[in-house]
Design an enzyme around this catalytic site. Structure first.
Site, mmCIF file in Angstrom:
data_model
loop_
_atom_site.group_PDB
_atom_site.id
_atom_site.type_symbol
_atom_site.label_atom_id
_atom_site.label_comp_id
_atom_site.label_asym_id
_atom_site.label_seq_id
_atom_site.Cartn_x
_atom_site.Cartn_y
_atom_site.Cartn_z
ATOM 1 N N SER B 11 10.882 -18.312 47.326
ATOM 2 C CA SER B 11 11.424 -19.719 46.594
ATOM 3 C C SER B 11 11.127 -19.451 45.036
ATOM 4 C CB SER B 11 10.513 -20.839 46.893
ATOM 5 O OG SER B 11 11.141 -21.980 46.227
ATOM 6 N N HIS B 38 15.367 -20.137 48.294
ATOM 7 C CA HIS B 38 15.632 -21.580 47.576
ATOM 8 C C HIS B 38 16.580 -21.220 46.467
ATOM 9 C CE1 HIS B 38 11.836 -23.414 49.762
ATOM 10 N NE2 HIS B 38 12.723 -23.566 50.432
ATOM 11 N N ASP B 130 7.126 -24.824 51.648
ATOM 12 C CA ASP B 130 7.928 -24.639 52.607
ATOM 13 C C ASP B 130 7.673 -23.043 53.170
ATOM 14 O OD1 ASP B 130 10.303 -24.641 54.351
ATOM 15 O OD2 ASP B 130 11.644 -24.072 52.802
#
Lengths: 291, 198
Positions: B11, B38, B130
């Protein structure tokens, strides 16, 4: 033989017994077969991993512990089936979703359509209609709407009823306005709707040449010949065999030189119909039937 | 090879971390790699091109039903969940999971189910959690779990969360991750690695 009895009379798994994953796969197949035979909804050829994920979400929401227990609940309680059905139907949509697609449609498809006296468009899997209204607006702005007819279909009657109401959530109008501008919109987006307490009511003229009807891509056949078929982000929920079947249906339903528009991450590359089409726009996945 | 697939989640700070990873992998290391990074939903599909500069392997943004092939690196497209079937991908537009679409957890979960003990899961830098649930699936299905040492991450939150959920995961500094992956894929997990017991 998968199962044998021990000397004490207990059942034990034999060498052919299924592993954990295969056993779950069997349970899922049995559940889907049951749903199909009892309720008529056919999810048997849906893409497995997302289907499995959604089934487990429902299993947890119902406070059950296995696919088989969900099967029991679904077959004996229509209310559980109703909830499962809602989980399994994905109705993600937006007006002018993926604005670059509409830009490409204006620039590349509209000039071709201008050469046709009459244009028949099939919007397959139209959900609550947002993308149908978007296409109607685009065609109006290009002066083509009056010679077009849009057949908008979905498997789910409820979403079609919703679409016909012409009412969309007011709180999404800002997002839709942004999309409309990025999509090359030629006017002020607010000209197309009236804001009311409960939502944005879109102009009835946009539906003048739209026919909504229920159609099941899995079980129903071709119902006409079209110049354009739009089916964006619908086939991703199907497995490869069902995708191939639906591509056959689209092929049969397209006139020669008819256009097929898929979602931007979908492709004909992995289907056996690739050679029947030429790519009009590689990025936006717009194809033209040439064979 | 001891493993058939490598899944990677990143991310915040991921582009730099992925660049280090790509540069460190030899071109003849053919195990397919799947990456969820992401990014904003409008992001142009540049990530594959950016990463392609650093590797001789083919980097592609994944399309629905694309087969999984040796020597390829697959990037999850923005605004879709990427799922792994037995030998190909599928995409969905289901709701974001913990604010993420693509979700690392969703991709890792489907990969763990399909590949079991033939899978390596890697969690890199990021500012959310996540990936930790997904890595847990990788672990529980018998796969090998590798996490960037949070001390070497641009943002430590994501790898730290992964280590909390999967304490048996191997921890490595970013520059060592590529070499470690090659070693584990060719020679198997280190003797000290505690595999999940079925």
């Amino acid at each position: 033989m998968a199962v044998s009895l021990t000397p004490e009379g207990e059942v034990e798994s034999g060498a052919a017994a299924l592993g954990r994953n295969d056993l779950e796969k069997l349970e899922i197949e049995l559940l889907l077969e049951g749903v199909f035979r009892h309720y008529g909804f056919d999810f048997r050829a849906y893409a497995y991993s997302s289907l499995r994920r959604r089934l487990w979400k429902r299993i947890e929401a119902e406070q059950l512990s296995s696919v088989s227990s969900l099967q029991d609940a679904v077959l004996h309680d229509p209310a559980v089936m109703e909830r499962l059905l809602r989980d399994l139907s994905i109705n993600v949509t937006a007006m002018f979703r993926d604005p670059t697609f509409y830009v490409a449609f204006r620039e590349q498809i509209v000039p071709l359509l201008r050469t046709y006296p009459f244009v028949r468009i099939w919007h397959a899997g139209c959900s609550t209609g947002e993308e149908v209204f978007s296409m109607a607006i685009l065609l109006k702005e290009e002066g083509l709407y009056d010679r077009c007819r849009i057949y908008a279909t979905d498997i789910n009657d409820n979403v079609l009823r919703q679409a016909k109401l012409r009412i969309f959530p007011l709180e999404r109008m800002q997002e839709y306005t942004d999309n409309y501008i990025k999509a090359g919109g030629k006017r002020a987006f607010s000209e197309y709707y009236t804001a009311m307490y409960e939502g944005a009511l879109f102009a009835p003229a946009l539906l003048k040449n739209v026919v909504f009807s229920q159609h099941n891509l899995v079980t129903d056949g071709s119902f006409s010949e079209f110049n354009v078929i739009l089916c964006r982000n619908v086939l991703i929920y199907f497995d490869k065999s069902l995708q191939a079947k639906v591509h056959g249906l689209f092929y049969d339903s397209l006139a020669t030189f008819g256009m097929l528009a898929l979602g931007s991450k979908e492709s004909l590359k992995f289907s056996r119909y690739e050679h029947c089409y030429e790519e009009l726009n590689m990025r936006e996945k717009i194809y033209r039937k040439v064979l | 090879m001891f493993f058939d697939l490598i899944v990677v989640g990143a991310s915040w700070g991921g582009l730099d971390a992925l660049t280090v990873l790509m540069r460190g992998l030899p071109d003849d290391f053919a195990v397919p790699i799947v990456v969820v990074q992401h990014r904003s939903q409008d992001a142009e599909s540049l990530l594959a091109e950016l990463l392609q500069q650093w590797t001789g392997r083919t980097v592609v943004e994944t399309e629905d039903k694309q087969p999984i092939e040796q020597g390829h690196i697959y990037i999850a497209p923005a605004n879709y969940h990427l799922l792994i079937e037995d030998d190909y991908f599928s995409l969905t537009t289901e709701a974001p999971v913990r604010y993420s679409r693509p979700s690392i957890d969703v991709m890792f979960g489907s990969a763990a189910h399909a590949f079991g003990e033939r899978l390596i899961g890697v969690v890199l830098t990021g500012a959310n959690e996540d990936g930790s649930r997904g890595l847990q699936c990788v672990y529980e299905d018998g796969g090998y779990c590798l996490v960037q040492d949070p001390a070497t991450a641009e943002v430590a939150t994501m790898p730290a969360a992964a280590l909390t959920r999967v304490p048996h995961a191997t921890k490595r500094a970013l520059p060592e991750i590529a070499g470690h992956l090659v070693d584990v894929a060719r020679n198997g997990p280190p003797a000290t690695y505690v595999r999940a017991t079925a």
